[in-house]
Design a protein around this motif. Structure first.
Motif, short mmCIF file in Angstrom:
data_model
loop_
_atom_site.label_atom_id
_atom_site.label_comp_id
_atom_site.label_asym_id
_atom_site.label_seq_id
_atom_site.Cartn_x
_atom_site.Cartn_y
_atom_site.Cartn_z
N ASN A 37 87.28 33.80 -60.23
CA ASN A 37 85.98 34.48 -59.74
C ASN A 37 85.40 33.67 -58.77
O ASN A 37 84.53 34.35 -57.99
CB ASN A 37 85.01 34.41 -61.16
N LEU A 38 85.71 32.36 -58.47
CA LEU A 38 85.27 31.78 -57.04
C LEU A 38 85.56 32.66 -55.76
O LEU A 38 84.81 32.76 -54.80
CB LEU A 38 85.66 30.34 -57.32
N LEU A 39 86.74 33.19 -55.99
CA LEU A 39 87.27 33.80 -54.85
C LEU A 39 86.51 35.37 -54.66
O LEU A 39 86.14 35.55 -53.53
CB LEU A 39 88.80 33.93 -54.75
N ARG A 40 86.38 35.75 -55.84
CA ARG A 40 85.81 37.23 -55.86
C ARG A 40 84.38 37.09 -55.59
O ARG A 40 83.89 37.85 -54.49
CB ARG A 40 85.93 37.68 -57.46
N THR A 41 83.70 36.04 -55.82
CA THR A 41 82.28 36.00 -55.44
C THR A 41 82.22 35.52 -53.87
O THR A 41 81.07 35.85 -53.42
CB THR A 41 81.46 35.10 -56.56
N THR A 42 83.03 34.81 -53.51
CA THR A 42 82.97 34.45 -52.10
C THR A 42 83.21 35.56 -51.36
O THR A 42 82.33 35.80 -50.35
CB THR A 42 84.04 33.38 -51.73
N VAL A 43 83.96 36.61 -51.64
CA VAL A 43 84.16 37.77 -50.88
C VAL A 43 82.84 38.78 -50.88
O VAL A 43 82.66 39.29 -49.84
CB VAL A 43 85.34 38.42 -51.26
N ALA A 44 82.49 38.84 -52.29
CA ALA A 44 81.43 39.71 -52.17
C ALA A 44 80.24 39.14 -51.72
O ALA A 44 79.37 39.79 -51.20
CB ALA A 44 80.94 39.87 -53.99
N GLY A 45 79.98 37.77 -51.70
CA GLY A 45 78.82 37.29 -51.14
C GLY A 45 79.03 37.39 -49.64
O GLY A 45 78.02 37.76 -48.81
N PHE A 46 80.23 37.42 -48.93
CA PHE A 46 80.13 37.46 -47.79
C PHE A 46 80.05 39.03 -47.33
O PHE A 46 79.01 39.32 -46.23
CB PHE A 46 81.78 37.27 -47.18
N ALA A 47 80.28 40.14 -48.12
CA ALA A 47 79.96 41.35 -47.93
C ALA A 47 78.34 41.58 -47.99
O ALA A 47 77.82 42.40 -47.31
CB ALA A 47 80.71 42.35 -48.82
N ALA A 48 77.81 40.85 -48.79
CA ALA A 48 76.32 41.09 -49.02
C ALA A 48 75.84 40.60 -47.74
O ALA A 48 74.70 41.15 -47.24
CB ALA A 48 75.87 40.38 -50.30
N GLY A 49 76.16 39.42 -47.06
CA GLY A 49 75.48 38.79 -45.97
C GLY A 49 75.67 39.66 -44.83
O GLY A 49 74.91 40.03 -44.09
N VAL A 50 77.04 40.23 -44.52
CA VAL A 50 77.30 41.21 -43.59
C VAL A 50 76.64 42.59 -43.61
O VAL A 50 76.15 42.87 -42.57
CB VAL A 50 78.89 41.35 -43.42
N GLY A 51 76.61 42.92 -44.73
CA GLY A 51 76.00 44.13 -45.18
C GLY A 51 74.22 43.87 -44.84
O GLY A 51 73.71 45.12 -45.01
#
Length: 661
Positions: free
Chosen positions: A340-354
């Motif tokens: 989940n650490l990897l999943r949330t890192t990718v999702a957090g990145f998408a939130a910031g870029v979005g």
């Protein structure tokens, strides 16, 4: 001195799409282009392998500039600003004192906003049920509870948001009373009360008053908030219930737009002007580890809301969506939660870029109970790393200009708009919830996703792929809630029963992507606890390691995804040795693993011998092709290969082994 007219690629010919396709066709060696290089999303969108300027119609950029209509590129011209997005920390510890400790720790170490999730008793409106106090959230039922939760928090500096469901109006009252009691002035107070009656209906399946009455009361709170607390908002549109039920990105956006539209109608009917009404709504969308789709979803959401606001006659300055992004709950796993650490890192990145204004990254152990200090620290630091070490917030609209992202944003917006119109034409969001039509469409989307998960077309690392059967479980202690509930029962003596609900529907289900595989793992673990051993499968590996390792590894991952321990070996060339090892293993089911050549020469003999030795079920790893009849005739019961229904096979294996008994 540099020559401004210098073009580094000027000496190279400019290829056209036809030339590129010719090269692709050569590389594919006859394999179909559509099957190999096109990706079909659940949203009905086909993702191409290559995007160019020609994929965006017109000479001008349809996304416009940051901070201007249609706001795809962000709500502010300056992007996230000097400090970047808000790092929102979400809290659900059962006891106010425990929540307070966690809140202060987060604020001291990087969080810049706090979200309070109240317990099930409050969110469901069943506050007279003592058994729900402290369940799934903070037990805040009076001013003392909120005061203890926020003890030592400087309210004039910390934006607060509430998730209180059916008790949102009461929670808003508690927070405003606390602001006044602590001397926080209206100009200092910042918060989101999160009144979301339609979202509560979708989540809980009930409202204590008719929908029109609930919307009228929501509008009254919004009017009072706009008048008395200029930096606070009353209304929330949280799409988590739809996302967790299995909605596609377009269905989630359609639900958000239809809900927001219903709230706008209620607030303007209560006398608020359109700009004020728009300023009272905060949207919360889920982002997952489908990075590009999540980015496009946030960008499309702003485009759609700006269009609705424009149609309502709002000035351009009022059309900007206030957007919070929360990492997806449905993508979180209970098994191998470290992934989940990897999943949330990718999702957090998408939130910031979005371009989210505020981001909440769930701790990796969020599905295991109240998170501990370590997991909250990592969740904070994911965002801090993205902002401060990766400098993500220092770039205005990082995805802008990507023909893929721009095209995907437009396609998501168009598909979501069609879904939104479908809801509106059928009577709006309230009608879609009451008649169950939206729930039915979401259920169909979830069913399609389930099939792909079952076949591992959608792979889940650590769950359906690369499981660690012997992983050390992450333990999370739960507080003793008996004193709290005893106090609640005493407090509630003589209290009247709750009012008859005004609206009742079937609440939307809550799913997690890995739930089916994790249910098998849970059953296998219970079997081990009963019998002392895992359910087992013997790997009948043919020939040397180099010949069988690929399919043996495949079979190991396949069966251990269901909690069935695989017993490996270095391989066999003699039938007798293989049968002897099988009998010594204590296993009842077997998987033959080897190369196609070894299957040709050895599979029949080995299969016949293993079945005669008492194998309950014999699997062969690989697609049998034209030899299927030969292998089944020799005793092979099932074949496991890429594309088969893994979940169905594992459930059948469980039944054979008595795991579900």
């Amino acid at each position: 001195m540099s020559d401004p007219s210098l073009k580094l690629a000027s000496e190279f010919p400019v290829p056209d799409r036809a030339q590129w396709l010719a090269l692709v066709d050569k590389a594919l060696k006859g394999a179909p282009f559509d099957k190999k290089l096109l990706t079909r999303l659940y949203e009905g969108i086909v993702v191409q392998p290559l995007y160019t300027r020609t994929d965006v119609a017109g000479e001008t950029d349809p996304s416009g500039f940051p901070g201007a209509s249609p706001f795809a590129r962000g709500g502010r011209a300056s992007g996230a600003g000097v400090d970047g997005w808000e790092i929102r920390s979400e809290h659900n510890a059962s006891l106010p004192a425990d929540a307070n400790t966690a809140i202060l720790d987060d604020l001291l170490r990087g969080a810049t906003a706090i979200h309070l999730r109240l317990d099930s008793a409050a969110r469901s409106g069943r506050t007279t049920e003592a058994a729900l106090w402290g369940e799934g959230g903070i037990a805040i039922h009076g001013p003392e509870d909120l005061d203890r939760t926020l003890k030592g928090v400087l309210l004039e500096f910390v934006p607060l948001s509430l998730e209180a469901g059916a008790s949102a109006e009461r929670a808003a009252e508690l927070l405003t009373d606390l602001w006044r009691a602590r001397g926080t002035t209206p100009d200092q107070a910042r918060g989101s009360f999160g009144l979301d009656p339609l979202g509560t209906l979708a989540t809980e399946g009930r409202l204590s008053a008719p929908i029109e009455d609930s919307l009228t009361r929501m509008a009254a709170v919004a009017a009072a908030t706009a008048r008395d607390w200029p930096h606070a908002t009353a209304v929330g549109v949280d799409t988590g219930a739809y996302h967790d039920a299995g909605a596609t990105a377009t269905q989630e956006l359609a639900a958000a737009m239809a809900t927001g539209t219903a709230y706008l109608k209620a607030m303007t009917a209560a006398g608020l002007d359109i700009a004020t009404a728009l300023g009272q709504i905060v949207f919360t969308l889920s982002v997952d580890c489908d990075q590009f789709l999540s980015i496009a979803k946030l960008r499309a959401a702003r485009m759609m809301w700006a269009r609705i606001a424009e149609a309502c006659g709002a000035p351009e300055s009022a059309r900007r969506m206030r957007l919070l992004a929360r990492t997806s709950r449905r993508m979180m796993s209970r098994r191998d939660p470290w992934v989940n650490l990897l999943r949330t890192t990718v999702a957090g990145f998408a939130a910031g870029v979005g371009g989210a204004d505020s981001v909440a990254v769930l701790p990796f152990d969020a599905e295991l109970g109240p998170s501990d200090a370590f997991s909250r620290r990592i969740a904070r630091n994911i965002q801090i790393l993205l902002k401060e070490e990766s400098s993500l917030s220092q770039v205005i609209d990082p995805a802008g200009g990507s023909w893929y992202v721009e095209t995907l944003t437009r396609q998501v917006a168009e598909a979501a708009w069609t879904e939104f119109q479908k809801i509106e034409s059928a009577g709006g969001m309230a009608a879609a919830l009451i008649d169950g039509s939206l729930a039915e469409r979401i259920a169909l989307s979830w069913a399609e996703r389930e099939k792909n998960i079952a076949k591992r077309k959608d792979s889940l690392t650590g769950i359906s792929e690369f499981p660690n059967l012997h992983e050390r479980p992450v333990e999370r202690s739960r507080p003793d809630l008996k004193p709290l509930r005893a106090e609640a029962a005493s407090y509630l003596v003589g209290a009247g029963s709750p009012a008859e609900p005004g609206v009742n529907i079937a609440p939307l289900p809550r799913h997690r992507l890995g739930e089916a595989f994790e249910a098998l793992r849970d059953a296998a673990e219970a079997f081990r606890n009963r019998t002392g051993n895992w359910p087992r499968l013997f790997l009948a590996n043919l020939g040397p390691v180099a010949s069988h390792t690929a399919r043996a590894t495949y079979a190991k991952n396949y069966f251990e995804a269901g909690g069935i321990e695989t017993l490996g070996n270095d391989g066999f060339t003699e039938v007798e040795a293989c049968v002897a090892a099988f009998k010594a293993s204590g296993a009842r089911i077997v998987a033959l693993c080897g190369s196609d050549g070894l299957y040709e020469s050895h599979a029949v003999a080995f299969a016949q011998a293993l079945k005669q030795a008492g194998t309950d079920c014999l699997y062969l790893a690989g697609n049998p092709g034209e030899r299927k009849a030969d292998y089944t005739g020799a005793g092979v019961d099932e074949f496991i290969f890429v594309g088969c229904d893994v979940l169905a096979t594992l459930r059948t294996a469980h039944a054979r082994l008595g795991v579900c008994a």
